[in-house]
Enzyme design. Structure first.
Site, PDB file in Angstrom:
ATOM      1  N   TYR A 192       3.299   9.789  -0.555  1.00  0.00           N
ATOM      2  CA  TYR A 192       4.249   9.305   0.459  1.00  0.00           C
ATOM      3  C   TYR A 192       5.583   9.494  -0.502  1.00  0.00           C
ATOM      4  O   TYR A 192       6.806   9.258   0.231  1.00  0.00           O
ATOM      5  CB  TYR A 192       4.231   7.755   0.617  1.00  0.00           C
ATOM      6  CG  TYR A 192       2.808   7.376   1.334  1.00  0.00           C
ATOM      7  CD1 TYR A 192       1.990   8.294   1.930  1.00  0.00           C
ATOM      8  CD2 TYR A 192       2.422   6.128   1.115  1.00  0.00           C
ATOM      9  CE1 TYR A 192       0.729   8.019   2.554  1.00  0.00           C
ATOM     10  CE2 TYR A 192       1.342   5.537   1.587  1.00  0.00           C
ATOM     11  CZ  TYR A 192       0.248   6.694   2.318  1.00  0.00           C
ATOM     12  OH  TYR A 192      -0.661   6.049   2.973  1.00  0.00           O
TER      13      TYR A 192
ATOM     14  N   ASP B  12       0.799  -1.300   0.200  1.00  0.00           N
ATOM     15  CA  ASP B  12      -0.124   0.032  -0.089  1.00  0.00           C
ATOM     16  C   ASP B  12       0.936   1.302   0.176  1.00  0.00           C
ATOM     17  O   ASP B  12       1.549   1.407   0.983  1.00  0.00           O
ATOM     18  CB  ASP B  12      -0.874  -0.016   1.295  1.00  0.00           C
ATOM     19  CG  ASP B  12      -1.932   0.948   1.057  1.00  0.00           C
ATOM     20  OD1 ASP B  12      -2.961   0.951   0.603  1.00  0.00           O
ATOM     21  OD2 ASP B  12      -1.605   2.487   1.605  1.00  0.00           O
TER      22      ASP B  12
ATOM     23  N   HIS C 180      -7.200   9.586  -2.287  1.00  0.00           N
ATOM     24  CA  HIS C 180      -6.709   9.676  -0.957  1.00  0.00           C
ATOM     25  C   HIS C 180      -7.564  10.173   0.340  1.00  0.00           C
ATOM     26  O   HIS C 180      -7.706   9.736   1.279  1.00  0.00           O
ATOM     27  CB  HIS C 180      -5.263  10.266  -0.823  1.00  0.00           C
ATOM     28  CG  HIS C 180      -4.296   9.605   0.067  1.00  0.00           C
ATOM     29  ND1 HIS C 180      -2.899   9.707  -0.095  1.00  0.00           N
ATOM     30  CD2 HIS C 180      -4.399   9.252   1.427  1.00  0.00           C
ATOM     31  CE1 HIS C 180      -2.479   9.272   0.855  1.00  0.00           C
ATOM     32  NE2 HIS C 180      -3.390   8.972   1.792  1.00  0.00           N
TER      33      HIS C 180
HETATM   34  P1  NDP Z   1       0.756   1.555  12.057  1.00  0.00           P
HETATM   35  O1  NDP Z   1      -0.419   1.296  12.693  1.00  0.00           O
HETATM   36  O2  NDP Z   1       0.922   0.487  10.759  1.00  0.00           O
HETATM   37  O3  NDP Z   1       2.130   1.627  12.958  1.00  0.00           O
HETATM   38  C1  NDP Z   1       3.243   1.710  12.464  1.00  0.00           C
HETATM   39  C2  NDP Z   1       4.196   1.947  13.653  1.00  0.00           C
HETATM   40  O4  NDP Z   1       4.316   0.936  14.570  1.00  0.00           O
HETATM   41  C3  NDP Z   1       5.715   2.165  13.113  1.00  0.00           C
HETATM   42  O5  NDP Z   1       6.205   3.331  14.334  1.00  0.00           O
HETATM   43  C4  NDP Z   1       6.411   0.872  13.486  1.00  0.00           C
HETATM   44  O6  NDP Z   1       7.646   1.129  13.829  1.00  0.00           O
HETATM   45  C5  NDP Z   1       5.588   0.439  14.639  1.00  0.00           C
HETATM   46  N1  NDP Z   1       5.271  -1.017  14.439  1.00  0.00           N
HETATM   47  C6  NDP Z   1       4.930  -1.837  13.553  1.00  0.00           C
HETATM   48  N2  NDP Z   1       5.095  -2.946  13.809  1.00  0.00           N
HETATM   49  C7  NDP Z   1       5.460  -3.160  15.177  1.00  0.00           C
HETATM   50  C8  NDP Z   1       5.363  -4.241  16.039  1.00  0.00           C
HETATM   51  N3  NDP Z   1       5.196  -5.698  15.602  1.00  0.00           N
HETATM   52  N4  NDP Z   1       5.603  -4.318  17.273  1.00  0.00           N
HETATM   53  C9  NDP Z   1       5.908  -2.788  17.737  1.00  0.00           C
HETATM   54  N5  NDP Z   1       5.808  -1.748  16.863  1.00  0.00           N
HETATM   55  C10 NDP Z   1       5.504  -1.882  15.707  1.00  0.00           C
HETATM   56  O7  NDP Z   1       0.739   2.907  11.227  1.00  0.00           O
HETATM   57  P2  NDP Z   1       0.772   3.614   9.865  1.00  0.00           P
HETATM   58  O8  NDP Z   1       0.162   5.076   9.986  1.00  0.00           O
HETATM   59  O9  NDP Z   1       1.991   3.467   9.045  1.00  0.00           O
HETATM   60  O10 NDP Z   1      -0.563   2.788   9.134  1.00  0.00           O
HETATM   61  C11 NDP Z   1      -0.098   1.624   8.276  1.00  0.00           C
HETATM   62  C12 NDP Z   1      -0.318   1.874   6.751  1.00  0.00           C
HETATM   63  O11 NDP Z   1      -1.611   2.370   6.608  1.00  0.00           O
HETATM   64  C13 NDP Z   1       0.552   3.082   6.152  1.00  0.00           C
HETATM   65  O12 NDP Z   1       1.799   2.400   6.158  1.00  0.00           O
HETATM   66  C14 NDP Z   1      -0.242   3.449   4.776  1.00  0.00           C
HETATM   67  O13 NDP Z   1      -0.054   2.383   3.854  1.00  0.00           O
HETATM   68  C15 NDP Z   1      -1.608   3.278   5.348  1.00  0.00           C
HETATM   69  N6  NDP Z   1      -2.126   4.636   5.944  1.00  0.00           N
HETATM   70  C16 NDP Z   1      -3.026   5.218   5.008  1.00  0.00           C
HETATM   71  C17 NDP Z   1      -3.523   6.422   5.465  1.00  0.00           C
HETATM   72  C18 NDP Z   1      -4.516   6.945   4.406  1.00  0.00           C
HETATM   73  O14 NDP Z   1      -5.044   8.355   4.602  1.00  0.00           O
HETATM   74  N7  NDP Z   1      -5.250   6.405   3.590  1.00  0.00           N
HETATM   75  C19 NDP Z   1      -3.178   7.158   6.681  1.00  0.00           C
HETATM   76  C20 NDP Z   1      -2.241   6.424   7.315  1.00  0.00           C
HETATM   77  C21 NDP Z   1      -1.869   5.306   7.123  1.00  0.00           C
HETATM   78  P3  NDP Z   1       9.144   0.621  12.977  1.00  0.00           P
HETATM   79  O15 NDP Z   1       8.569   1.089  11.437  1.00  0.00           O
HETATM   80  O16 NDP Z   1      10.158   1.474  13.580  1.00  0.00           O
HETATM   81  O17 NDP Z   1       9.355  -1.027  13.213  1.00  0.00           O
END
Ligand code: NDP
Length: 284
Positions: free
Chosen positions: A53, A48, A111
């Site tokens: 981004y 995704d 978006h």
């Molecule tokens: P998430 O809820 O996926 O959380 C990501 C964070 O959690 C990062 O800081 C990561 O750290 C940490 N993390 C991931 N896995 C673990 C784990 N197993 N244990 C502990 N910490 C963990 O947040 P996102 O906002 O990134 O959402 C996911 C996806 O949703 C985005 O990448 C995007 O594709 C989509 N999205 C879409 C939006 C929209 O408007 N359409 C808005 C926001 C997100 P680290 O990387 O340091 O491991």
């Protein structure tokens, strides 16, 4: 070939999408190809991304370098907020395809609805996506961050029902009304920020259930989404967490435990992202 443990969901247009994917929001463009390569190696087959981004190029590079066929990886991208006018949307969609290096996209989304911009006209923007669907360059089309009052005009004034609505959903913001509208209208919910960017992982209910089932807090929360039927794509650049987040298919949560997690909902104050009714950001 090894069988994937990830279930497929069939969308209202008949296409299928892996229920678990990998999100690349906030992965720096220079790190994206490496992160996506790792995700593909672990077994993720759904990525995704979004024009916003700035990392579509890295996604395409990693898929090409993986040796997988294009058709083996489901890729989503999204129309950026500055390009809602029809001609701009046409250009932006072509740019997305060329950044990825693809001749089609599996799923293209608006978006944000931006109801306070463009005279509130997201219907014309949706009609552009219908054009990309009809010419075959977008196999499926959908929306993101649409509230019920943004979905209703699409139903009244356009031909195609969005295949998905990608919205904020996690235990602190369960977004039930929008999910229910989706269920009633055959719009599949995709849950963004599924672990609330980490904020739910220390919650005592989540840590208690994690201890009970012998899994990590992130696995419990992601499993909750899976059993509720939503699509998820957690983001991580930490390989051990990428593996952890993929490993969700050898345990089940009891119905009562799913309800306990859903009861953590804090309503509007639980959001980690902006409210779509007022969000009006145009990246420069
Ligand atoms: P998430 O809820 O996926 O959380 C990501 C964070 O959690 C990062 O800081 C990561 O750290 C940490 N993390 C991931 N896995 C673990 C784990 N197993 N244990 C502990 N910490 C963990 O947040 P996102 O906002 O990134 O959402 C996911 C996806 O949703 C985005 O990448 C995007 O594709 C989509 N999205 C879409 C939006 C929209 O408007 N359409 C808005 C926001 C997100 P680290 O990387 O340091 O491991």
């Amino acid at each position: 070939m090894k069988l994937s443990p990830i279930p497929n969901i069939t969308l209202n247009d008949g296409n299928t999408i892996p229920q678990l994917g990998f999100g690349v929001f906030q992965i720096a463009p220079r790190d994206t190809a490496q992160a996506v390569s790792k995700a593909l190696e672990i077994g993720y087959r759904h990525i995704d991304t979004a024009e916003m981004y700035g990392n579509e190029k890295g996604v395409g590079e990693a898929i090409r370098a993986s040796g997988l066929e294009r058709g083996e990886v489901f890729v989503t991208s999204k129309l950026n907020n500055g390009f809602h006018r029809p001609d701009d949307a046409r250009k932006a969609f072509s740019t997305t395809l060329s950044e990825l290096g693809f001749d089609y996209l599996d799923l293209f989304l608006i978006h944000w609805p931006l109801p306070t911009l463009y005279g509130g006209d997201f219907v014309s923007t949706w009609k552009m996506l219908e054009e990309f669907y009809r010419d075959g360059r977008a196999r499926s089309i959908g929306v993101s961050n649409f509230q019920i009052e943004h979905l209703q005009p699409l139903a009244a004034e356009t031909d195609l029902v969005p295949s998905v609505n990608q919205i904020e959903v996690h235990p602190y913001f369960t977004n039930e009304a929008v999910r229910a509208y989706g269920r009633e209208h055959r719009i599949t919910t995709e849950a963004w920020s599924p672990i609330a960017q980490g904020k739910v992982l220390g919650d005592p209910t989540i840590t208690e259930l994690a201890a009970k089932v012998g899994k990590t807090p992130a696995q419990v929360v992601l499993r909750w989404h899976i059993q509720r039927g939503d699509i998820v794509f957690p983001k991580s650049t930490t390989p051990s967490r990428m593996k952890e987040n993929f490993d969700l298919f050898d345990f089940e949560l009891e119905r009562a435990d799913i309800s306990r997690i859903s009861a953590l909902n804090r309503g509007e104050s639980g959001r980690v992202g902006p409210n779509p009714d007022t969000f009006a950001y145009i990246p420069r």
